[in-house]
Enzyme design. Sequence first.
Site, PDB file in Angstrom:
ATOM      1  N   GLN A 110      -0.460  -6.247  -8.767  1.00  0.00           N
ATOM      2  CA  GLN A 110      -1.201  -5.756  -7.610  1.00  0.00           C
ATOM      3  C   GLN A 110      -0.419  -4.687  -6.871  1.00  0.00           C
ATOM      4  O   GLN A 110       0.762  -4.459  -7.133  1.00  0.00           O
ATOM      5  CB  GLN A 110      -1.509  -6.924  -6.667  1.00  0.00           C
ATOM      6  N   HIS A 114      -0.465  -2.717  -2.651  1.00  0.00           N
ATOM      7  CA  HIS A 114      -1.042  -2.706  -1.308  1.00  0.00           C
ATOM      8  C   HIS A 114      -1.117  -1.275  -0.775  1.00  0.00           C
ATOM      9  O   HIS A 114      -0.260  -0.446  -1.087  1.00  0.00           O
ATOM     10  CB  HIS A 114      -0.196  -3.545  -0.351  1.00  0.00           C
ATOM     11  N   GLU A 127       5.495  -5.606   3.099  1.00  0.00           N
ATOM     12  CA  GLU A 127       5.882  -7.009   3.126  1.00  0.00           C
ATOM     13  C   GLU A 127       7.284  -7.183   2.563  1.00  0.00           C
ATOM     14  O   GLU A 127       7.802  -6.318   1.850  1.00  0.00           O
ATOM     15  CB  GLU A 127       4.893  -7.877   2.344  1.00  0.00           C
ATOM     16  N   HIS A 184       3.548  -4.719  -7.944  1.00  0.00           N
ATOM     17  CA  HIS A 184       4.374  -5.915  -8.017  1.00  0.00           C
ATOM     18  C   HIS A 184       3.582  -7.109  -8.526  1.00  0.00           C
ATOM     19  O   HIS A 184       2.349  -7.137  -8.447  1.00  0.00           O
ATOM     20  CB  HIS A 184       4.998  -6.240  -6.651  1.00  0.00           C
ATOM     21  N   ARG A 201      -6.003  -5.474  -7.024  1.00  0.00           N
ATOM     22  CA  ARG A 201      -5.572  -6.162  -8.241  1.00  0.00           C
ATOM     23  C   ARG A 201      -5.709  -5.233  -9.441  1.00  0.00           C
ATOM     24  O   ARG A 201      -6.772  -4.648  -9.667  1.00  0.00           O
ATOM     25  CB  ARG A 201      -6.406  -7.432  -8.422  1.00  0.00           C
TER      26      ARG A 201
END
Length: 322
Positions: free
Chosen positions: A100, A102, A119, A177, A198
């Site tokens: 995936q 972001h 994150e 990642h 995804r």
Amino acid sequence: MYPLKFKKCFIEKIWGGRAFESVLDIKLPENKKIGELWEVSSHKNGMSYVENGDLAGKSLEELMESSGEELLGKEVYNRFKGKFPVLIKYLDVNDRLSVQVHPSDEYALRVEKEFGKSEAWYIIDASPDAKLIMGLKEGMTKEEFTEKAKAGNFEDMFNIISVNKGDCIYVKPGLVHASLEGSVVICEVQQNSDTTYRIYDFDRVTDGKKRELHIDKAADVINFDEHPEITTVDTRKSIRLEGAVKEEVVRCQYFNIDRLQVEGVYDDQVSPSFRVYSILEGEGKIVHSGKEYSAKKGDTYFIPAGLDVSIEGKLDILKSFL
């Protein structure tokens, strides 16, 4: 205001397991694969509700509406325009986490109407064979990625790393990642967002069909030159304080993380911003205004801005703050 403890929000995932019970002493719902445990969240997909004290039963969203500046601190409240800025969760990646990526704030606010997603993954526990996908192979282009991903050809596409307990990876927007081998338990500190694109789900089937992929959006947001930023216990700056040893784990514009190894009594500096204590090991107590709050492995406490607190006992804590 006082140290707040929230009810745990359990989220089933196809790749989840039962490791929170053994690693963090957290009792789980029976017969369920729990992949995520949302500890501090004002996101609609996993809202936090106060468990202790006079504010018990209030949602974090309600507290933000009534007392947002008091919770976050004036500067943070203004910087994030009255929105709660972070989301703190645990991940039990017992099977492979889908590949995936972001989006950044710019893309996510424009396309998804919410924050982007930076994150940090702090590895609480890892099997000896644990391997993660972090980034793409050197030289991969957007055109090559899109062609291979749509054809389901993922051979020799990814950068693969091994990880150990205590490692921390800063996962910027645009960094592809996933987990690949073994199992990991992670404390994840992130922006207040639940947007994930995804790329590949290892052809798993749920309810008779494969999960949705988002190849075109992923291609739009991937930073093809991005590499993971990884720190370990040996590489991080460590400072000995009275009652604790502090490691500076992550510094970025969206959140900061310190690891505190408390032994004895540690007076945490009064902060103009909020703090979150994720307790990874040990037991003790948090003291504020003469009142004691029991603290043990698996507990999470939200400390509103400006509160004077001390931590007593033998505890290994991740402290998230702005």
